[in-house]
Design an enzyme around this catalytic site. Structure first.
Site, PDB file in Angstrom:
ATOM      1  CG  ASP A   1      -6.817   3.179  -1.606  1.00  0.00           C
ATOM      2  OD1 ASP A   1      -7.351   2.062  -1.570  1.00  0.00           O
ATOM      3  OD2 ASP A   1      -6.802   3.938  -0.614  1.00  0.00           O
TER       4      ASP A   1
ATOM      5  N   GLY B   1     -20.958   0.939  -3.980  1.00  0.00           N
ATOM      6  CA  GLY B   1     -22.384   0.857  -3.648  1.00  0.00           C
ATOM      7  C   GLY B   1     -23.278   0.927  -4.874  1.00  0.00           C
TER       8      GLY B   1
ATOM      9  CE  LYS C   1      -4.431   0.879   0.058  1.00  0.00           C
ATOM     10  NZ  LYS C   1      -5.487   0.031  -0.504  1.00  0.00           N
TER      11      LYS C   1
HETATM   12  P1  NAD Z   1     -16.541   6.305  -3.432  1.00  0.00           P
HETATM   13  O1  NAD Z   1     -15.803   7.497  -2.978  1.00  0.00           O
HETATM   14  O2  NAD Z   1     -16.771   6.077  -4.878  1.00  0.00           O
HETATM   15  O3  NAD Z   1     -17.985   6.267  -2.732  1.00  0.00           O
HETATM   16  C1  NAD Z   1     -18.182   6.401  -1.364  1.00  0.00           C
HETATM   17  C2  NAD Z   1     -19.672   6.585  -1.097  1.00  0.00           C
HETATM   18  O4  NAD Z   1     -19.867   6.668   0.311  1.00  0.00           O
HETATM   19  C3  NAD Z   1     -20.257   7.865  -1.696  1.00  0.00           C
HETATM   20  O5  NAD Z   1     -21.548   7.587  -2.191  1.00  0.00           O
HETATM   21  C4  NAD Z   1     -20.358   8.785  -0.493  1.00  0.00           C
HETATM   22  O6  NAD Z   1     -21.392   9.741  -0.622  1.00  0.00           O
HETATM   23  C5  NAD Z   1     -20.689   7.788   0.585  1.00  0.00           C
HETATM   24  N1  NAD Z   1     -20.444   8.298   1.927  1.00  0.00           N
HETATM   25  C6  NAD Z   1     -19.427   9.091   2.353  1.00  0.00           C
HETATM   26  N2  NAD Z   1     -19.610   9.394   3.645  1.00  0.00           N
HETATM   27  C7  NAD Z   1     -20.735   8.761   4.025  1.00  0.00           C
HETATM   28  C8  NAD Z   1     -21.456   8.696   5.239  1.00  0.00           C
HETATM   29  N3  NAD Z   1     -21.052   9.350   6.320  1.00  0.00           N
HETATM   30  N4  NAD Z   1     -22.576   7.930   5.275  1.00  0.00           N
HETATM   31  C9  NAD Z   1     -22.995   7.278   4.172  1.00  0.00           C
HETATM   32  N5  NAD Z   1     -22.386   7.338   3.005  1.00  0.00           N
HETATM   33  C10 NAD Z   1     -21.268   8.056   2.941  1.00  0.00           C
HETATM   34  O7  NAD Z   1     -15.767   5.064  -2.771  1.00  0.00           O
HETATM   35  P2  NAD Z   1     -15.836   3.546  -3.208  1.00  0.00           P
HETATM   36  O8  NAD Z   1     -14.746   3.265  -4.171  1.00  0.00           O
HETATM   37  O9  NAD Z   1     -17.237   3.190  -3.548  1.00  0.00           O
HETATM   38  O10 NAD Z   1     -15.408   2.817  -1.847  1.00  0.00           O
HETATM   39  C11 NAD Z   1     -16.325   2.580  -0.795  1.00  0.00           C
HETATM   40  C12 NAD Z   1     -15.704   1.604   0.200  1.00  0.00           C
HETATM   41  O11 NAD Z   1     -15.352   0.396  -0.469  1.00  0.00           O
HETATM   42  C13 NAD Z   1     -14.419   2.076   0.879  1.00  0.00           C
HETATM   43  O12 NAD Z   1     -14.379   1.518   2.171  1.00  0.00           O
HETATM   44  C14 NAD Z   1     -13.329   1.457   0.032  1.00  0.00           C
HETATM   45  O13 NAD Z   1     -12.124   1.309   0.744  1.00  0.00           O
HETATM   46  C15 NAD Z   1     -13.975   0.114  -0.264  1.00  0.00           C
HETATM   47  N6  NAD Z   1     -13.417  -0.583  -1.432  1.00  0.00           N
HETATM   48  C16 NAD Z   1     -13.451  -0.020  -2.671  1.00  0.00           C
HETATM   49  C17 NAD Z   1     -12.974  -0.737  -3.758  1.00  0.00           C
HETATM   50  C18 NAD Z   1     -13.049  -0.193  -5.156  1.00  0.00           C
HETATM   51  O14 NAD Z   1     -12.724  -0.934  -6.083  1.00  0.00           O
HETATM   52  N7  NAD Z   1     -13.514   1.023  -5.361  1.00  0.00           N
HETATM   53  C19 NAD Z   1     -12.412  -2.022  -3.571  1.00  0.00           C
HETATM   54  C20 NAD Z   1     -12.390  -2.554  -2.288  1.00  0.00           C
HETATM   55  C21 NAD Z   1     -12.901  -1.829  -1.231  1.00  0.00           C
END
Ligand code: NAD
Length: 418
Positions: free
Chosen positions: A147, A222, A107
Site C-alpha cells: 500500500d 494515473g 488492512k
Molecule cells: P503514487 O504514489 O504512485 O502516485 C500518486 C500521484 O499523485 C503522484 O503522481 C503524485 O505526484 C500525485 N500527487 C500527490 N499529491 C498531489 C496533489 N496534491 N495534487 C495532484 N497530484 C498529487 O500512488 P498510486 O499508487 O498511483 O495511488 C494513487 C491513488 O490510487 C491513491 O488514492 C491510492 O490509494 C489509489 N489506489 C492505488 C492502487 C494501486 O494499485 N496502486 C489501487 C487502488 C487504489
C-alpha cells in the site's frame, strides 16, 4: 491534527448502515458489517543503525471474512492510526465483494516516516512487523499486499520472514511480490488498466465513443490509466502531479510525458511555449484547473477529497472515474450525481489492482504462472462482469453506481454470513 482516518471510518460505516437499512437488514447484522472481526494493535522494538532501540506502533485489522481470507495492504505512514486502518479494511471488504473476489477485507500499517529510515532499518522493521502478525496471517487466513510506501521489495522481505517462521514455502500469503519471488505479470499496470476496462464498458453501455480525458495524478495509477487510455484511442488532454499539471488540447503522449517528468521532476514543465520547452502546444495548469476542464472524462487518480463542496459546482466533465480512493466527498458525489454526472465509484473503478492480486494468489497456490496476456484477459473478463452487474442494478433500481456497488457488495457478504 484532524484525524482523517476517523472521518473516513465514519463515512464508510454510515454508507454501510444506510445501505443495510435499505436492504432491510436487522440491526445486529448491520453491526456485524461495520464492526471488524479482529483488531490487532501492537508496539514492537526495532534496532536502528546507530544501535538505538526504537518502539513502533503497528496494526492489522481484519474486518470481515465471510467471503474468504482477509485481503488488504500494509501502509507505512506517519498518519497511520487505528481508525484509518479500520476504515480501509472495511472498504476492502466492500471492494473485494464488488469485484466478485473470494476475499474479505483487511488492512495493516505502521506509524512511521519511511524517509527517515535507512534501507537496513526498513528491512528490520518489515521483518519485525511480520513477527507480530505471523500468527494470524496465511494464504487461507489473511493475505497482505503493498500500500502507501510499501512495495514489492518489502513484500519479499515480509514473505521471507513469514516462511522462516512457519518453516515452509507459502508464496500465496503475500501478493504484490517481485516477479522472481512469485509475483504476477501485469500487476504493476493492473489498477490503471482496470480503470480503462471499466471506462470502455461504461461507454459501450452509453453507446458513446471518442472521449477527451484529464487525469489528476501521474503515479502508478494515473500514469498507467493515461498510457493505456491513449493506446486505446482516447485523447488524454491533461495530466498532473503534486507540482502541477499540463494541458495539451490535441492530446498528449503519456510515455513521452513520463520521460520528461523523470528528467524535469514534474509534468508541469514538460509542455510549454518558447524555446526552453521540448514539446509544443501545451500549457501549464494547476491541479485545481485540471479538475475543472471541459473534458468528457475526469479521472482523479491522486488523493482523497479533491472534489468537494468548494469546487463541485465547477466540474464540467460528464463522466468521473474514481481511480484514487475517495477522491469525491459524499456531498460532492451526491451533488454531481443529482446533476446527471456518471461517477464510477472507487470500489469498482480501482478494483483492477486487487483483482490481479487475486490472480497472483491463485498462481502462487497452484504453482503455475500465466503469461501477461492471460492475466490481462482474466482481469478484463472479471471487471467487465463486475461492472455489468452493478450497471444493471443501478439502471433497474434507478440508483447511483455507488449505491448499486454497496448494495451488491453487502448482499454478497450477508449471503455468505447467513
Ligand atoms: P503514487 O504514489 O504512485 O502516485 C500518486 C500521484 O499523485 C503522484 O503522481 C503524485 O505526484 C500525485 N500527487 C500527490 N499529491 C498531489 C496533489 N496534491 N495534487 C495532484 N497530484 C498529487 O500512488 P498510486 O499508487 O498511483 O495511488 C494513487 C491513488 O490510487 C491513491 O488514492 C491510492 O490509494 C489509489 N489506489 C492505488 C492502487 C494501486 O494499485 N496502486 C489501487 C487502488 C487504489
Amino acid at each position: 491534527m484532524e484525524n482523517q482516518g476517523k472521518k473516513m471510518l465514519e463515512s464508510a460505516q454510515s454508507l454501510i448502515i444506510k445501505t443495510g437499512k435499505k436492504l432491510g437488514l436487522d440491526n445486529q447484522l448491520i453491526k456485524r458489517l461495520i464492526e471488524p472481526e479482529m483488531v490487532h494493535e501492537f508496539n514492537f522494538p526495532v534496532k536502528m543503525d546507530n544501535g538505538e532501540i526504537k518502539l513502533f506502533k503497528g496494526f492489522r485489522i481484519q474486518h470481515n471474512s465471510a467471503l474468504g481470507p482477509y485481503k488488504g495492504g500494509i501502509r507505512f505512514h506517519p498518519q497511520v492510526n487505528r481508525e484509518e486502518s479500520q476504515a480501509l479494511a472495511t472498504l476492502m471488504s466492500i471492494k473485494c465483494s464488488v469485484a466478485g473476489l473470494p476475499y474479505g477485507g483487511g488492512k495493516g500499517g505502521v506509524v512511521l516516516n519511511p524517509k527517515e529510515l535507512s534501507e537496513d532499518e526498513l528491512e528490520r522493521l518489515s521483518r519485525k512487523y511480520v513477527d507480530q502478525i505471523a500468527a494470524f496471517i496465511g494464504e487461507n487466513i489473511d493475505v497482505p499486499a503493498p500500500d502507501v510506501n510499501t512495495n514489492p521489495k518489502i513484500m519479499a522481505w515480509m514473505l521471507d520472514e513469514y516462511e522462516k517462521i512457519i518453516g515452509r514455502k507459502s508464496p500465496a500469503t503475500f501478493t504484490g511480490k517481485p516477479i522472481e519471488k512469485g509475483g504476477s505479470l501485469g500487476r504493476t499496470e493492473a489498477t490503471g488498466r482496470g480503470g480503462v476496462i471499466i471506462l470502455n464498458a461504461l461507454l459501450s453501455k452509453l453507446r458513446k465513443k471518442s472521449h477527451s480525458i484529464a487525469v489528476q495524478g501521474f503515479g502508478n495509477v494515473g500514469y498507467y490509466f493515461a498510457k493505456i487510455a491513449a493506446e486505446s484511442g482516447f485523447k488524454v488532454v491533461a495530466v498532473s502531479d503534486s507540482r502541477g499539471g499540463v494541458l495539451v488540447k490535441d492530446g498528449l503522449d503519456p510515455q513521452t510525458t513520463l520521460k520528461c517528468k523523470n528528467e524535469k521532476g514534474s509534468v508541469a514543465g514538460c509542455y510549454c511555449r518558447g524555446s526552453v520547452c521540448d514539446l509544443s502546444f501545451g500549457q501549464p495548469i494547476s491541479n485545481e484547473e485540471l479538475l475543472e476542464l471541459p473534458v468528457d472524462v475526469l479521472v482523479p487518480a491522486a488523493l482523497e477529497n479533491v472534489i468537494n463542496e468548494k469546487n463541485m459546482k465547477k466540474i464540467k466533465a460528464k463522466i468521473i472515474i474514481e481511480m484514487a480512493n475517495g477522491p469525491l466527498t459524499e456531498e460532492a458525489y451526491e451533488y454531481l450525481n443529482e446533476k446527471g454526472v456518471i461517477i464510477v465509484p472507487d470500489v469498482l473503478a480501482n478494483s483492477g489492482g486487487v483483482t490481479v492480486s487475486y490472480l497472483e494468489w491463485v498462481q502462487g497456490k497452484q504453482g503455475y504462472w500465466w503469461t501477461e496476456e492471460e492475466v490481462n484477459q482474466r482481469l478484463k473478463d472479471s471487471l467487465e462482469k463486475a461492472f455489468a452487474g452493478i450497471w444493471q442494478k443501478s439502471q433497474s433500481k434507478k440508483i447511483s453506481l455507488k449505491q448499486a456497488a454497496f448494495e451488491t457488495a453487502i448482499e454478497r457478504i450477508v449471503a455468505a454470513m447467513r
